[in-house]
Design a protein around this motif. Structure first.
Motif, PDB file in Angstrom:
ATOM      1  N   SER A 123       0.831  -1.199   0.000  1.00  0.00           N
ATOM      2  CA  SER A 123       0.000   0.000   0.000  1.00  0.00           C
ATOM      3  C   SER A 123       0.869   1.254   0.000  1.00  0.00           C
ATOM      4  CB  SER A 123      -0.915   0.016   1.223  1.00  0.00           C
ATOM      5  OG  SER A 123      -0.163   0.263   2.407  1.00  0.00           O
ATOM      6  N   ARG A 124       0.320   2.353  -0.442  1.00  0.00           N
ATOM      7  CA  ARG A 124       1.103   3.587  -0.486  1.00  0.00           C
ATOM      8  C   ARG A 124       1.585   4.010   0.907  1.00  0.00           C
ATOM      9  NH1 ARG A 124       1.796   7.841  -4.348  1.00  0.00           N
ATOM     10  NH2 ARG A 124       2.684   9.688  -3.308  1.00  0.00           N
ATOM     11  N   PRO A 125       0.720   4.014   1.944  1.00  0.00           N
ATOM     12  CA  PRO A 125       1.234   4.383   3.271  1.00  0.00           C
ATOM     13  C   PRO A 125       2.375   3.474   3.733  1.00  0.00           C
ATOM     14  CG  PRO A 125      -1.154   4.459   3.278  1.00  0.00           C
ATOM     15  CD  PRO A 125      -0.748   3.818   1.985  1.00  0.00           C
ATOM     16  N   ASP A 126       2.240   2.178   3.489  1.00  0.00           N
ATOM     17  CA  ASP A 126       3.309   1.259   3.887  1.00  0.00           C
ATOM     18  C   ASP A 126       4.576   1.516   3.076  1.00  0.00           C
ATOM     19  OD1 ASP A 126       1.719   0.076   5.781  1.00  0.00           O
ATOM     20  OD2 ASP A 126       1.217  -1.673   4.555  1.00  0.00           O
ATOM     21  N   ALA A 127       4.418   1.785   1.784  1.00  0.00           N
ATOM     22  CA  ALA A 127       5.579   2.065   0.945  1.00  0.00           C
ATOM     23  C   ALA A 127       6.298   3.325   1.411  1.00  0.00           C
ATOM     24  CB  ALA A 127       5.138   2.208  -0.512  1.00  0.00           C
ATOM     25  N   GLU A 128       5.537   4.345   1.737  1.00  0.00           N
ATOM     26  CA  GLU A 128       6.153   5.578   2.234  1.00  0.00           C
ATOM     27  C   GLU A 128       6.909   5.316   3.525  1.00  0.00           C
ATOM     28  OE1 GLU A 128       2.857   8.232   2.488  1.00  0.00           O
ATOM     29  OE2 GLU A 128       2.924   8.771   0.350  1.00  0.00           O
ATOM     30  N   ASN A 129       6.332   4.488   4.386  1.00  0.00           N
ATOM     31  CA  ASN A 129       7.012   4.168   5.640  1.00  0.00           C
ATOM     32  C   ASN A 129       8.302   3.382   5.415  1.00  0.00           C
ATOM     33  OD1 ASN A 129       5.243   5.456   7.377  1.00  0.00           O
ATOM     34  ND2 ASN A 129       3.901   3.679   7.573  1.00  0.00           N
ATOM     35  N   LEU A 130       8.330   2.539   4.380  1.00  0.00           N
ATOM     36  CA  LEU A 130       9.540   1.781   4.097  1.00  0.00           C
ATOM     37  C   LEU A 130      10.664   2.701   3.632  1.00  0.00           C
ATOM     38  CD1 LEU A 130       8.140  -1.428   2.359  1.00  0.00           C
ATOM     39  CD2 LEU A 130       8.951  -1.173   4.707  1.00  0.00           C
ATOM     40  N   VAL A 131      10.347   3.701   2.821  1.00  0.00           N
ATOM     41  CA  VAL A 131      11.374   4.664   2.409  1.00  0.00           C
ATOM     42  C   VAL A 131      11.884   5.440   3.621  1.00  0.00           C
ATOM     43  CG1 VAL A 131      11.860   6.676   0.981  1.00  0.00           C
ATOM     44  CG2 VAL A 131      10.433   4.832   0.078  1.00  0.00           C
ATOM     45  N   ARG A 132      10.983   5.888   4.466  1.00  0.00           N
ATOM     46  CA  ARG A 132      11.413   6.592   5.684  1.00  0.00           C
ATOM     47  C   ARG A 132      12.261   5.679   6.568  1.00  0.00           C
ATOM     48  NH1 ARG A 132       5.739   7.855   5.878  1.00  0.00           N
ATOM     49  NH2 ARG A 132       5.311   9.930   5.005  1.00  0.00           N
ATOM     50  N   CYS A 133      11.857   4.425   6.663  1.00  0.00           N
ATOM     51  CA  CYS A 133      12.607   3.470   7.477  1.00  0.00           C
ATOM     52  C   CYS A 133      14.029   3.319   6.973  1.00  0.00           C
ATOM     53  CB  CYS A 133      11.888   2.126   7.477  1.00  0.00           C
ATOM     54  SG  CYS A 133      12.741   0.816   8.379  1.00  0.00           S
ATOM     55  N   ALA A 134      14.200   3.297   5.663  1.00  0.00           N
ATOM     56  CA  ALA A 134      15.548   3.172   5.104  1.00  0.00           C
ATOM     57  C   ALA A 134      16.441   4.308   5.579  1.00  0.00           C
ATOM     58  CB  ALA A 134      15.472   3.151   3.578  1.00  0.00           C
ATOM     59  N   VAL A 135      15.896   5.506   5.613  1.00  0.00           N
ATOM     60  CA  VAL A 135      16.679   6.651   6.091  1.00  0.00           C
ATOM     61  C   VAL A 135      16.942   6.525   7.581  1.00  0.00           C
ATOM     62  CG1 VAL A 135      16.765   9.162   6.292  1.00  0.00           C
ATOM     63  CG2 VAL A 135      15.708   8.114   4.274  1.00  0.00           C
ATOM     64  N   GLN A 136      15.932   6.124   8.333  1.00  0.00           N
ATOM     65  CA  GLN A 136      16.097   5.990   9.784  1.00  0.00           C
ATOM     66  C   GLN A 136      17.179   4.974  10.133  1.00  0.00           C
ATOM     67  OE1 GLN A 136      12.080   4.980  10.792  1.00  0.00           O
ATOM     68  NE2 GLN A 136      11.316   7.069  10.508  1.00  0.00           N
ATOM     69  N   LEU A 137      17.235   3.873   9.403  1.00  0.00           N
ATOM     70  CA  LEU A 137      18.247   2.852   9.671  1.00  0.00           C
ATOM     71  C   LEU A 137      19.647   3.382   9.383  1.00  0.00           C
ATOM     72  CD1 LEU A 137      16.365  -0.205   8.141  1.00  0.00           C
ATOM     73  CD2 LEU A 137      16.861   0.146  10.574  1.00  0.00           C
ATOM     74  N   ALA A 138      19.804   4.100   8.280  1.00  0.00           N
ATOM     75  CA  ALA A 138      21.107   4.676   7.955  1.00  0.00           C
ATOM     76  C   ALA A 138      21.508   5.729   8.979  1.00  0.00           C
ATOM     77  CB  ALA A 138      21.078   5.274   6.552  1.00  0.00           C
ATOM     78  N   ARG A 139      20.564   6.542   9.399  1.00  0.00           N
ATOM     79  CA  ARG A 139      20.859   7.570  10.408  1.00  0.00           C
ATOM     80  C   ARG A 139      21.234   6.936  11.747  1.00  0.00           C
ATOM     81  NH1 ARG A 139      18.737  12.947  10.010  1.00  0.00           N
ATOM     82  NH2 ARG A 139      18.161  12.778  12.213  1.00  0.00           N
ATOM     83  N   ARG A 140      20.546   5.861  12.107  1.00  0.00           N
ATOM     84  CA  ARG A 140      20.869   5.197  13.377  1.00  0.00           C
ATOM     85  C   ARG A 140      22.298   4.668  13.352  1.00  0.00           C
ATOM     86  NH1 ARG A 140      17.764  -0.063  16.064  1.00  0.00           N
ATOM     87  NH2 ARG A 140      19.382  -0.503  17.620  1.00  0.00           N
ATOM     88  N   ALA A 141      22.673   4.011  12.247  1.00  0.00           N
ATOM     89  CA  ALA A 141      24.039   3.491  12.158  1.00  0.00           C
ATOM     90  C   ALA A 141      25.046   4.634  12.188  1.00  0.00           C
ATOM     91  CB  ALA A 141      24.197   2.682  10.868  1.00  0.00           C
ATOM     92  N   ARG A 142      24.741   5.729  11.514  1.00  0.00           N
ATOM     93  CA  ARG A 142      25.630   6.890  11.512  1.00  0.00           C
ATOM     94  C   ARG A 142      25.795   7.467  12.920  1.00  0.00           C
ATOM     95  NH1 ARG A 142      24.204  12.062   9.613  1.00  0.00           N
ATOM     96  NH2 ARG A 142      22.308  11.757  10.860  1.00  0.00           N
ATOM     97  N   ASP A 143      24.684   7.611  13.625  1.00  0.00           N
ATOM     98  CA  ASP A 143      24.731   8.196  14.963  1.00  0.00           C
ATOM     99  C   ASP A 143      25.463   7.283  15.948  1.00  0.00           C
ATOM    100  OD1 ASP A 143      23.332  10.305  13.893  1.00  0.00           O
ATOM    101  OD2 ASP A 143      21.396   9.717  14.760  1.00  0.00           O
ATOM    102  N   GLU A 144      25.246   5.982  15.834  1.00  0.00           N
ATOM    103  CA  GLU A 144      25.967   5.039  16.697  1.00  0.00           C
ATOM    104  C   GLU A 144      27.471   5.125  16.435  1.00  0.00           C
ATOM    105  OE1 GLU A 144      22.551   1.487  16.961  1.00  0.00           O
ATOM    106  OE2 GLU A 144      24.352   1.247  15.716  1.00  0.00           O
ATOM    107  N   HIS A 145      27.840   5.223  15.185  1.00  0.00           N
ATOM    108  CA  HIS A 145      29.258   5.308  14.833  1.00  0.00           C
ATOM    109  C   HIS A 145      29.875   6.583  15.395  1.00  0.00           C
ATOM    110  CE1 HIS A 145      32.886   4.727  12.464  1.00  0.00           C
ATOM    111  NE2 HIS A 145      32.753   5.937  11.967  1.00  0.00           N
TER     112      HIS A 145
END
Length: 311
Positions: A82-104
């Motif tokens: 669904s579109r809402p789920d797809a939008e959340n997956l794109v946001r999730c991709a950014v959140q995961l990269a940001r989390r790894a960056r912040d942990e580093h």
């Protein structure tokens, strides 16, 4: 938005990008064989995506590239998301990269960047078209295709836009116009998919034309090539030096050949060697390359060797 990419370039001299996402997900048991490639991993295996980002930061990367190369809303819709789920997956991709960056950063004091990956329309076709450029849309259709993902990446907080593996001249022009109109303050790099003779994009658009379009887009901080063999990348970079004064970016693949029918890679030039990127790095720096990493089938070990060579 402050120009964090320019600041990192000034601080580092040469920035180390990350390497392949799908290859590392496959090693962790994630299925990437479908038309969406790795783009469903944010739903099915978010921990694995996070672990891949972490592995590249540990290896010495300065940049985490979001797992959104093929994560466009049209492709998700075609897969029944669904579109809402797809939008959340794109946001999730950014959140995961940001989390790894912040942990580093918390562990090392080194502040990395998150680059929002925008792949070409050819990636959506899932037939290897990023290696041919054999498709055609109007400028408006290209803009309408790329706009939703662009906005989601920006809303989720990427630091820089990575326009990647672009094989088609009209698409490049449409994307440059889109980001200039709708994200003018966000730094970007443009990385091209080039013919084996390194003189043009896959659709035949001369590199000189692309360099001219980029001159009118000051938010583009780096211009270069990705997802090609090291030798082809070197030749294309040499060509670009005649057409642009921008610093260059290079992130080749492992040297293996991709079969879009079977969606498999086969060895061509022994490109899996750990020193693949490191061996090319200093020659590329002499050409003006200031951001180096890896694309398909490259590994954290290769990024680690590259980081060691550069530092």
């Amino acid at each position: 938005m402050s120009d964090v990419l320019a600041q990192l370039l000034q601080r580092q001299g040469t920035v180390v990008l990350d390497g392949a996402m799908a290859t590392e997900l496959e090693k962790r048991g994630v299925d990437t064989s479908g038309p969406l490639w790795s783009a469903l991993a944010m739903r099915d295996a978010p921990q694995a995506v996070l672990d891949v980002h972490r592995s590249y930061f540990r290896a010495g990367a300065d940049v985490a590239t979001t797992n959104t190369y093929q994560a466009n809303l049209d492709a998700y819709r075609r897969a029944g998301v669904s579109r809402p789920d797809a939008e959340n997956l794109v946001r999730c991709a950014v959140q995961l990269a940001r989390r790894a960056r912040d942990e580093h950063e918390a562990a090392t004091g080194r502040r990395g960047l998150v680059a929002g990956s925008i792949g070409p329309y050819g990636a959506y076709l899932a037939d290897g078209s990023e290696y041919t450029g054999a498709y055609s849309l109007t400028p408006q259709e290209f803009a309408d295709f790329h706009r939703p993902r662009l906005h989601l990446l920006l809303q989720a907080g990427v630091d820089v836009l990575a326009l990647e593996t672009m094989p088609q001249g009209e698409e490049v022009r449409a994307l440059l116009d889109l980001i200039a109109a709708e994200a003018p303050d966000v730094p970007a790099w443009l990385s091209l998919s080039v013919r084996d003779d390194a003189a043009a994009l896959r659709d035949g658009t001369p590199l000189e034309d692309v360099a001219e379009w980029v001159k009118a887009r000051p938010q583009v901080r780096l211009l270069g090539v990705n997802c090609t063999r090291v030798a082809t990348a070197t030749a294309a970079l040499g060509q670009l030096t005649a057409f642009t004064e921008l610093p260059l970016v290079a992130y080749p693949n492992s040297g293996e050949a991709y079969n879009p029918v079977t969606k498999t890679w086969s060895p061509v030039d022994g490109g899996s060697e750990e020193e693949l990127l490191a061996d090319a790095a200093h020659a590329w720096e002499d050409l003006g390359v200031r951001a180096i990493g890896g694309c398909c089938r490259t590994t954290p070990a290769q990024i680690g060797a590259l980081a060691t060579a550069l530092r």
